[in-house]
Motif scaffolding. Sequence first.
Motif, PDB file in Angstrom:
ATOM      1  N   ILE A  49       7.624  -8.655  -3.154  1.00  0.00           N
ATOM      2  CA  ILE A  49       6.613  -8.401  -4.175  1.00  0.00           C
ATOM      3  C   ILE A  49       5.612  -9.549  -4.098  1.00  0.00           C
ATOM      4  N   LEU A  50       4.371  -9.209  -3.882  1.00  0.00           N
ATOM      5  CA  LEU A  50       3.351 -10.224  -3.656  1.00  0.00           C
ATOM      6  C   LEU A  50       2.584 -10.539  -4.929  1.00  0.00           C
ATOM      7  N   ALA A  51       2.350 -11.821  -5.151  1.00  0.00           N
ATOM      8  CA  ALA A  51       1.539 -12.238  -6.284  1.00  0.00           C
ATOM      9  C   ALA A  51       0.077 -12.314  -5.875  1.00  0.00           C
ATOM     10  N   LYS A  52      -0.164 -12.663  -4.615  1.00  0.00           N
ATOM     11  CA  LYS A  52      -1.538 -12.856  -4.159  1.00  0.00           C
ATOM     12  C   LYS A  52      -1.591 -12.720  -2.642  1.00  0.00           C
ATOM     13  N   ILE A  53      -2.631 -12.057  -2.150  1.00  0.00           N
ATOM     14  CA  ILE A  53      -2.840 -11.897  -0.708  1.00  0.00           C
ATOM     15  C   ILE A  53      -4.237 -12.398  -0.376  1.00  0.00           C
ATOM     16  N   TYR A  66     -14.071 -15.115  24.486  1.00  0.00           N
ATOM     17  CA  TYR A  66     -14.216 -15.292  23.046  1.00  0.00           C
ATOM     18  C   TYR A  66     -13.242 -14.355  22.348  1.00  0.00           C
ATOM     19  N   GLY A  67     -12.965 -14.650  21.091  1.00  0.00           N
ATOM     20  CA  GLY A  67     -12.019 -13.805  20.393  1.00  0.00           C
ATOM     21  C   GLY A  67     -11.960 -14.101  18.918  1.00  0.00           C
ATOM     22  N   ALA A  68     -11.126 -13.322  18.247  1.00  0.00           N
ATOM     23  CA  ALA A  68     -10.928 -13.476  16.808  1.00  0.00           C
ATOM     24  C   ALA A  68      -9.468 -13.179  16.491  1.00  0.00           C
ATOM     25  N   ALA A  69      -8.968 -13.862  15.468  1.00  0.00           N
ATOM     26  CA  ALA A  69      -7.595 -13.655  15.014  1.00  0.00           C
ATOM     27  C   ALA A  69      -7.601 -13.500  13.501  1.00  0.00           C
ATOM     28  N   ILE A  70      -6.826 -12.532  13.015  1.00  0.00           N
ATOM     29  CA  ILE A  70      -6.751 -12.256  11.583  1.00  0.00           C
ATOM     30  C   ILE A  70      -5.335 -12.583  11.104  1.00  0.00           C
ATOM     31  N   TYR A  71      -5.282 -13.410  10.065  1.00  0.00           N
ATOM     32  CA  TYR A  71      -4.017 -13.810   9.463  1.00  0.00           C
ATOM     33  C   TYR A  71      -3.966 -13.339   8.021  1.00  0.00           C
ATOM     34  N   THR A  72      -2.770 -13.027   7.549  1.00  0.00           N
ATOM     35  CA  THR A  72      -2.579 -12.802   6.118  1.00  0.00           C
ATOM     36  C   THR A  72      -1.883 -14.026   5.553  1.00  0.00           C
ATOM     37  N   ARG A  73      -2.314 -14.409   4.375  1.00  0.00           N
ATOM     38  CA  ARG A  73      -1.649 -15.481   3.624  1.00  0.00           C
ATOM     39  C   ARG A  73      -1.167 -14.846   2.338  1.00  0.00           C
ATOM     40  N   SER A  74       0.148 -14.789   2.170  1.00  0.00           N
ATOM     41  CA  SER A  74       0.743 -14.096   1.027  1.00  0.00           C
ATOM     42  C   SER A  74       1.520 -15.089   0.176  1.00  0.00           C
ATOM     43  N   GLU A  75       1.290 -15.015  -1.116  1.00  0.00           N
ATOM     44  CA  GLU A  75       2.089 -15.795  -2.059  1.00  0.00           C
ATOM     45  C   GLU A  75       3.062 -14.829  -2.719  1.00  0.00           C
ATOM     46  N   MET A  76       4.353 -15.155  -2.623  1.00  0.00           N
ATOM     47  CA  MET A  76       5.386 -14.310  -3.198  1.00  0.00           C
ATOM     48  C   MET A  76       5.549 -14.658  -4.683  1.00  0.00           C
ATOM     49  N   ASP A  77       6.202 -13.771  -5.411  1.00  0.00           N
ATOM     50  CA  ASP A  77       6.444 -14.007  -6.841  1.00  0.00           C
ATOM     51  C   ASP A  77       7.187 -15.310  -7.091  1.00  0.00           C
ATOM     52  N   GLU A  78       8.100 -15.656  -6.188  1.00  0.00           N
ATOM     53  CA  GLU A  78       8.889 -16.870  -6.391  1.00  0.00           C
ATOM     54  C   GLU A  78       8.147 -18.132  -5.933  1.00  0.00           C
ATOM     55  N   GLY A  79       6.874 -17.993  -5.532  1.00  0.00           N
ATOM     56  CA  GLY A  79       6.067 -19.148  -5.163  1.00  0.00           C
ATOM     57  C   GLY A  79       6.030 -19.467  -3.686  1.00  0.00           C
ATOM     58  N   ARG A  80       6.842 -18.807  -2.897  1.00  0.00           N
ATOM     59  CA  ARG A  80       6.852 -19.033  -1.451  1.00  0.00           C
ATOM     60  C   ARG A  80       5.569 -18.488  -0.826  1.00  0.00           C
ATOM     61  N   VAL A  81       5.036 -19.208   0.168  1.00  0.00           N
ATOM     62  CA  VAL A  81       3.828 -18.776   0.873  1.00  0.00           C
ATOM     63  C   VAL A  81       4.208 -18.388   2.294  1.00  0.00           C
ATOM     64  N   GLN A  82       3.677 -17.267   2.735  1.00  0.00           N
ATOM     65  CA  GLN A  82       3.955 -16.763   4.075  1.00  0.00           C
ATOM     66  C   GLN A  82       2.617 -16.506   4.776  1.00  0.00           C
ATOM     67  N   VAL A  83       2.474 -17.025   5.983  1.00  0.00           N
ATOM     68  CA  VAL A  83       1.269 -16.796   6.783  1.00  0.00           C
ATOM     69  C   VAL A  83       1.699 -16.082   8.056  1.00  0.00           C
ATOM     70  N   ARG A  84       1.019 -14.977   8.358  1.00  0.00           N
ATOM     71  CA  ARG A  84       1.371 -14.172   9.532  1.00  0.00           C
ATOM     72  C   ARG A  84       0.122 -13.794  10.316  1.00  0.00           C
ATOM     73  N   LEU A  85       0.262 -13.870  11.621  1.00  0.00           N
ATOM     74  CA  LEU A  85      -0.780 -13.331  12.483  1.00  0.00           C
ATOM     75  C   LEU A  85      -0.713 -11.821  12.377  1.00  0.00           C
ATOM     76  N   LEU A  86      -1.810 -11.211  11.969  1.00  0.00           N
ATOM     77  CA  LEU A  86      -1.832  -9.771  11.766  1.00  0.00           C
ATOM     78  C   LEU A  86      -2.440  -9.051  12.954  1.00  0.00           C
ATOM     79  N   TYR A  87      -3.518  -9.620  13.496  1.00  0.00           N
ATOM     80  CA  TYR A  87      -4.245  -8.928  14.556  1.00  0.00           C
ATOM     81  C   TYR A  87      -5.084  -9.949  15.309  1.00  0.00           C
ATOM     82  N   ALA A  88      -5.196  -9.783  16.600  1.00  0.00           N
ATOM     83  CA  ALA A  88      -6.049 -10.655  17.408  1.00  0.00           C
ATOM     84  C   ALA A  88      -6.645  -9.846  18.543  1.00  0.00           C
TER      85      ALA A  88
END
Length: 160
Positions: A49-53, A66-88
């Motif tokens: 369950i995400l508090a913030k994306i 040249y290129g581009a990379a897209i990451y998600t930064r997710s804050e979970m309800d319990e305060g944990r932060v997760q960063v994931r490479l989504l697309y490049a």
Amino acid sequence: MFIHDLWQLKLTWDEALPADLNERWTTFRNDLQKLDNMQVSRHVFEGYILAKIQIHVFSDASEKAYGAAIYTRSEMDEGRVQVRLLYAKSRVAPLKRQTIPRLELCASVLGSQLTTRVKSDLKLDDVATYFWTDSQIVLALINSSSAYRIAVIHEHTTAE
């Protein structure tokens, strides 16, 4: 980029590769086996369950690509932060030499277009999105120009 280098040498199909390119090819072929050990999560948020994306988009260029990379930064309800490479996505620079600022601009355009697609596909239209580049020239152009590539960036992003 390997094939790009081959095109520049204008070798015929039956000519032997120069020693340096032959070594690069052999190394590449052998390194492909390492992909068997790679694991990629199939779920972006893994059911939490995400508090913030947030979405963070990085674009960059060199003389060769040249290129581009897209990451998600997710804050979970319990305060944990997760960063994931989504697309490049990357592209090899054209055979005709381009300036680094122009390639940096191409990378930024690519990043903005990919972001629109990713946000639409994942239904994340209202998510805060941040674009990152180390090119002062691209930043200045985005803020002051209406050239074609800049217009594409403006179409896919907001000033915020």
